[in-house]
Motif scaffolding. Sequence first.
Motif, PDB file in Angstrom:
ATOM      1  N   GLY A 180       0.790  -1.211   0.000  1.00  0.00           N
ATOM      2  CA  GLY A 180       0.000   0.000   0.000  1.00  0.00           C
ATOM      3  C   GLY A 180       0.829   1.270   0.000  1.00  0.00           C
ATOM      4  O   GLY A 180       2.058   1.252   0.068  1.00  0.00           O
ATOM      5  N   VAL A 181       0.122   2.395  -0.075  1.00  0.00           N
ATOM      6  CA  VAL A 181       0.783   3.697  -0.128  1.00  0.00           C
ATOM      7  C   VAL A 181       1.553   3.968   1.160  1.00  0.00           C
ATOM      8  O   VAL A 181       2.688   4.463   1.127  1.00  0.00           O
ATOM      9  N   GLU A 182       0.959   3.634   2.296  1.00  0.00           N
ATOM     10  CA  GLU A 182       1.620   3.931   3.569  1.00  0.00           C
ATOM     11  C   GLU A 182       2.944   3.180   3.707  1.00  0.00           C
ATOM     12  O   GLU A 182       3.961   3.755   4.100  1.00  0.00           O
ATOM     13  N   SER A 183       2.939   1.893   3.384  1.00  0.00           N
ATOM     14  CA  SER A 183       4.172   1.119   3.522  1.00  0.00           C
ATOM     15  C   SER A 183       5.210   1.537   2.481  1.00  0.00           C
ATOM     16  O   SER A 183       6.419   1.527   2.748  1.00  0.00           O
ATOM     17  N   THR A 184       4.757   1.918   1.279  1.00  0.00           N
ATOM     18  CA  THR A 184       5.684   2.398   0.262  1.00  0.00           C
ATOM     19  C   THR A 184       6.303   3.727   0.688  1.00  0.00           C
ATOM     20  O   THR A 184       7.509   3.955   0.519  1.00  0.00           O
ATOM     21  N   HIS A 185       5.496   4.601   1.254  1.00  0.00           N
ATOM     22  CA  HIS A 185       5.993   5.879   1.769  1.00  0.00           C
ATOM     23  C   HIS A 185       7.060   5.644   2.828  1.00  0.00           C
ATOM     24  O   HIS A 185       8.134   6.274   2.802  1.00  0.00           O
ATOM     25  N   LYS A 186       6.798   4.731   3.749  1.00  0.00           N
ATOM     26  CA  LYS A 186       7.765   4.452   4.804  1.00  0.00           C
ATOM     27  C   LYS A 186       9.064   3.891   4.229  1.00  0.00           C
ATOM     28  O   LYS A 186      10.159   4.257   4.671  1.00  0.00           O
ATOM     29  N   MET A 187       8.954   2.982   3.258  1.00  0.00           N
ATOM     30  CA  MET A 187      10.143   2.376   2.671  1.00  0.00           C
ATOM     31  C   MET A 187      11.048   3.440   2.051  1.00  0.00           C
ATOM     32  O   MET A 187      12.277   3.376   2.186  1.00  0.00           O
ATOM     33  N   ILE A 188      10.459   4.422   1.384  1.00  0.00           N
ATOM     34  CA  ILE A 188      11.253   5.468   0.740  1.00  0.00           C
ATOM     35  C   ILE A 188      11.779   6.462   1.775  1.00  0.00           C
ATOM     36  O   ILE A 188      12.943   6.877   1.716  1.00  0.00           O
ATOM     37  N   ALA A 189      10.928   6.831   2.726  1.00  0.00           N
ATOM     38  CA  ALA A 189      11.332   7.828   3.718  1.00  0.00           C
ATOM     39  C   ALA A 189      12.317   7.269   4.734  1.00  0.00           C
ATOM     40  O   ALA A 189      13.219   7.990   5.194  1.00  0.00           O
ATOM     41  N   ASN A 190      12.152   5.992   5.085  1.00  0.00           N
ATOM     42  CA  ASN A 190      13.028   5.338   6.065  1.00  0.00           C
ATOM     43  C   ASN A 190      13.521   4.038   5.463  1.00  0.00           C
ATOM     44  O   ASN A 190      12.966   2.967   5.724  1.00  0.00           O
TER      45      ASN A 190
END
Length: 298
Positions: A28-38
Amino acid sequence: MRIRVARPDDAAAVVALRAAVYPYLVRGVESTHKMIANPPPSPGWTALVAEVDDRVVGWVSAEPNNTTSTANFGNINLLHVHPEYRRRGIGTALLAAATGHLTPLGVRRVRVWAQADALPFAHRHGFEPSRELRFSALDLDPAPALPDPPPGVRLRPIAELDPHLLYAADVASAVDEPGDVPVDAVSYQSWQYDVWDNVGLDKTASTAAEVDGEIAAFSLVKRDGDRMWSDYTGSVPAYRGRGLARLAKTAALRRAAAAGVRVAYTSNDEANAPMLAINSRLGYRPVAAEWSCLADLT
């Protein structure tokens, strides 16, 4: 067209792109966001996007493989371009950027995954097919029936478990997993990032089969809305042959279905006959295939 480092605010566009190319993957978007940000704690990970007129039309991530004892091995993950923008050199540019990132890090042999229609592209760039991966789907309406656990076996959501015990069971079950290189060097820090702290991990649906206080088998569920990914189902070698992996996976599927999941996806190496047999008994149907492709970097 330009290639640039991925940014956290690309997450929604990256997920939409992935859905167009890999409808059987679940992140999902949330987990993808986290992967890129952290990014993952292992050194050397990067993610790149291809952009045309401010639209994200391609993606690739690359990293040295820090989960194997095989030296100088790296991964190029999910290299893909939107179907409307292919045959313009975008995939080649992404691949060059990924290999250019890995070479200074000491990676000498690299793996990329390719769908059937991308095998000619892989071959042109010096990659040779190695192993076939089967993707399968299961409709959870209704969910498969759950057999009674054998005497002494307790089914528990992983939310109730010490993550260190689950990590130990995961490492033990993965040592003989078929693949291009052994998965025999997974640190707790890396596992914690990839598995336990993944925002998509459903710790209530994910289930372990416990025998005499020990985790004998488990099945992990990563969820995005009404879709789920059976991230990994494993059985500790000492407990194999008792049907515990199938039991844990069935329980996990039923718990996910009760929480609103309607379709489950998973993948297996074609040489993993025991897990393919379990999935077949549960009713999974093949939906796609990919091949690992290997090349030496110069």
